[in-house]
Design a protein around this motif. Structure first.
Motif, mmCIF file in Angstrom:
data_model
loop_
_atom_site.group_PDB
_atom_site.id
_atom_site.type_symbol
_atom_site.label_atom_id
_atom_site.label_comp_id
_atom_site.label_asym_id
_atom_site.label_seq_id
_atom_site.Cartn_x
_atom_site.Cartn_y
_atom_site.Cartn_z
ATOM 1 N N PRO A 185 3.828 7.813 -4.835
ATOM 2 C CA PRO A 185 2.485 7.707 -4.232
ATOM 3 C C PRO A 185 1.460 7.935 -5.240
ATOM 4 O O PRO A 185 1.412 8.381 -6.168
ATOM 5 C CB PRO A 185 2.432 9.081 -3.056
ATOM 6 C CG PRO A 185 3.930 9.506 -2.765
ATOM 7 C CD PRO A 185 4.743 9.116 -4.186
ATOM 8 N N THR A 186 0.480 6.978 -5.173
ATOM 9 C CA THR A 186 -0.483 6.651 -6.086
ATOM 10 C C THR A 186 -1.911 6.453 -5.272
ATOM 11 O O THR A 186 -2.248 5.256 -4.935
ATOM 12 C CB THR A 186 -0.204 5.365 -6.757
ATOM 13 O OG1 THR A 186 -1.262 5.335 -7.698
ATOM 14 C CG2 THR A 186 0.148 4.322 -6.233
ATOM 15 N N LYS A 191 -7.085 3.577 -4.767
ATOM 16 C CA LYS A 191 -8.582 3.660 -5.016
ATOM 17 C C LYS A 191 -9.208 2.240 -5.860
ATOM 18 O O LYS A 191 -10.080 1.662 -5.567
ATOM 19 C CB LYS A 191 -8.960 4.821 -5.808
ATOM 20 C CG LYS A 191 -10.393 4.697 -6.417
ATOM 21 C CD LYS A 191 -10.729 6.143 -7.205
ATOM 22 C CE LYS A 191 -12.111 6.322 -7.708
ATOM 23 N NZ LYS A 191 -11.911 5.300 -9.186
ATOM 24 N N HIS A 192 -8.141 1.901 -6.736
ATOM 25 C CA HIS A 192 -8.385 0.801 -7.619
ATOM 26 C C HIS A 192 -8.523 -0.554 -6.697
ATOM 27 O O HIS A 192 -9.304 -1.432 -6.844
ATOM 28 C CB HIS A 192 -7.331 0.641 -8.987
ATOM 29 C CG HIS A 192 -7.684 1.683 -9.960
ATOM 30 N ND1 HIS A 192 -6.637 1.803 -10.641
ATOM 31 C CD2 HIS A 192 -8.925 2.140 -10.293
ATOM 32 C CE1 HIS A 192 -7.312 2.644 -11.465
ATOM 33 N NE2 HIS A 192 -8.655 2.787 -11.344
ATOM 34 N N ILE A 193 -7.400 -0.578 -5.784
ATOM 35 C CA ILE A 193 -7.318 -1.841 -4.692
ATOM 36 C C ILE A 193 -8.629 -2.015 -4.130
ATOM 37 O O ILE A 193 -9.277 -3.185 -4.042
ATOM 38 C CB ILE A 193 -5.992 -1.842 -4.132
ATOM 39 C CG1 ILE A 193 -4.870 -1.819 -4.987
ATOM 40 C CG2 ILE A 193 -6.068 -2.871 -2.930
ATOM 41 C CD1 ILE A 193 -3.559 -1.789 -4.538
ATOM 42 N N ASN A 223 6.026 -1.010 -2.051
ATOM 43 C CA ASN A 223 6.902 -0.117 -1.508
ATOM 44 C C ASN A 223 6.443 0.901 -0.382
ATOM 45 O O ASN A 223 6.155 1.932 -0.522
ATOM 46 C CB ASN A 223 7.391 0.823 -3.000
ATOM 47 C CG ASN A 223 8.465 1.714 -2.664
ATOM 48 O OD1 ASN A 223 9.132 1.812 -1.563
ATOM 49 N ND2 ASN A 223 9.173 2.515 -3.546
ATOM 50 N N LYS A 224 6.619 0.148 0.867
ATOM 51 C CA LYS A 224 5.997 0.670 1.965
ATOM 52 C C LYS A 224 6.945 2.217 2.237
ATOM 53 O O LYS A 224 6.389 2.796 2.935
ATOM 54 C CB LYS A 224 6.055 -0.021 2.889
ATOM 55 C CG LYS A 224 5.180 -1.399 2.861
ATOM 56 C CD LYS A 224 5.335 -2.368 3.835
ATOM 57 C CE LYS A 224 6.285 -3.149 3.869
ATOM 58 N NZ LYS A 224 6.453 -4.475 5.068
ATOM 59 N N LYS A 225 8.045 2.275 1.851
ATOM 60 C CA LYS A 225 8.970 3.344 2.145
ATOM 61 C C LYS A 225 8.502 4.515 1.403
ATOM 62 O O LYS A 225 8.042 5.625 2.164
ATOM 63 C CB LYS A 225 10.375 3.095 1.980
ATOM 64 C CG LYS A 225 11.210 4.240 2.266
ATOM 65 C CD LYS A 225 12.663 4.108 1.827
ATOM 66 C CE LYS A 225 13.457 4.992 2.370
ATOM 67 N NZ LYS A 225 15.084 5.017 1.874
ATOM 68 N N THR A 226 7.978 4.537 0.263
ATOM 69 C CA THR A 226 7.549 5.537 -0.659
ATOM 70 C C THR A 226 6.270 6.046 -0.491
ATOM 71 O O THR A 226 5.447 6.919 -0.193
ATOM 72 C CB THR A 226 7.472 5.027 -2.022
ATOM 73 O OG1 THR A 226 9.116 5.251 -2.317
ATOM 74 C CG2 THR A 226 7.096 6.299 -3.011
ATOM 75 N N PRO A 228 3.420 3.961 2.339
ATOM 76 C CA PRO A 228 3.005 2.939 3.065
ATOM 77 C C PRO A 228 1.329 2.563 2.986
ATOM 78 O O PRO A 228 0.920 1.391 3.291
ATOM 79 C CB PRO A 228 3.313 3.425 4.818
ATOM 80 C CG PRO A 228 3.491 4.804 4.244
ATOM 81 C CD PRO A 228 4.036 5.149 2.999
ATOM 82 N N GLN A 229 0.775 3.504 2.717
ATOM 83 C CA GLN A 229 -0.858 3.434 2.679
ATOM 84 C C GLN A 229 -1.188 2.408 1.328
ATOM 85 O O GLN A 229 -2.152 1.684 1.478
ATOM 86 C CB GLN A 229 -1.641 4.759 2.329
ATOM 87 C CG GLN A 229 -1.493 5.447 3.453
ATOM 88 C CD GLN A 229 -0.224 6.333 3.514
ATOM 89 O OE1 GLN A 229 0.638 6.257 2.859
ATOM 90 N NE2 GLN A 229 -0.175 7.331 4.642
#
Length: 269
Positions: A185-186, A191-193, A223-226, A228-229
């Motif tokens: 997760p990041t 935030k950057h996006i 990577n929606k599994k890890t 999703p946001q």
């Protein structure tokens, strides 16, 4: 980009995010020894750093004089893939460098998509100028900034120079030929996006470039599994006009360079 003082070794363990233990032979015929390496990637990399994996290390002969805690950095790994081996660069500092080199290489003939054009019908007079690294905008610091110049760069008016930002993400996670980001997760990435989307609203051109640090990739997806946001934020940014790009790399034991575009399907985000 190129690395100096490369040596190959065998991965043993990773006690924490920042260091790893590897077995090396400093010279042919020398006794094997265990060395401590700085891991130039704080991601999980659990599918890469397996005991016994062949790894690429960079030796730093100036380590003692410069006060470095380790003489070696772990920059690459050979990943077993269907009885073959894929060389993956896992230096998280490298994507920004190769992205800057890539932009400079196409200053006079850019192939970046531009709002209002389909990417194949760019104006012949388009050039890139003022390429800079680590540029602050709002609450973020984007990896790259530059101007898209329509017309002669020497005589182009301010109206013919469109400012642009680019955020770069290195990708080392791969499953069955599909590259994915992130591997953990990041919130910083989200935030950057979202800041890129705000920049588009303010009149900037904006790009997020996923630098896939390997070859043999047929598609990129979040990577929606890890997280999703992250995928949700990427879709939102795309719908706001942020260009989502993915490129693979030519990887050798001592070099890395952006190579070919990899398909991205925003409708699946």
């Amino acid at each position: 980009m190129r690395y100096e003082h490369i040596i190959q070794g065998t991965f043993i363990s990773r006690p924490n995010r920042f260091i790893a233990h590897a077995a090396i032979r400093r010279n042919e015929g020398a006794e094997e020894e265990i060395v401590v390496c700085h891991v130039k990637n704080t991601g999980r990399c659990r599918e890469l750093l397996l005991p016994g994996a062949a790894v690429i290390l960079q030796f730093h002969p100036e380590a003692a004089a410069s006060g470095r805690k380790t003489e070696y950095s772990l920059i690459g790994v050979w990943k077993e893939q269907h009885s073959e081996f894929m060389l993956i660069n896992m230096d998280s500092q490298a994507p920004n460098q190769v992205a800057a080199e890539w932009l400079h290489s196409m200053e006079q003939a850019p192939t970046l998509p531009v709002s209002g054009f389909d990417g194949k019908k760019l104006p012949s007079s388009l050039t890139l100028a003022d390429i800079r690294r680590e540029v602050t905008y709002g609450q973020s610091r984007f990896d790259l900034a530059f101007h898209l110049v329509f017309g002669s760069s020497a005589s182009a008016s301010q109206e013919q120079r469109k400012p642009a930002f680019m955020e770069v993400k290195g990708v080392t996670l791969e499953e069955n030929g599909i590259a994915m980001f992130p591997d953990a997760p990041t919130e910083r990435g989200i935030k950057h996006i979202l800041e890129l989307a705000e920049a588009v609203k303010a009149g900037y051109e904006a790009y997020i470039l996923f630098v896939i640090q390997m070859k043999g990739i047929r598609e990129f997806t979040p990577n929606k599994k890890t997280h999703p946001q992250f995928g949700d934020a990427l879709r939102q940014a795309h719908e706001s006009g942020v260009h989502v790009l993915a490129y693979d790399c030519m990887v050798t034991v001592d070099s890395l360079a952006i190579d070919q575009p990899v398909p991205v399907f925003p409708a699946t985000f």
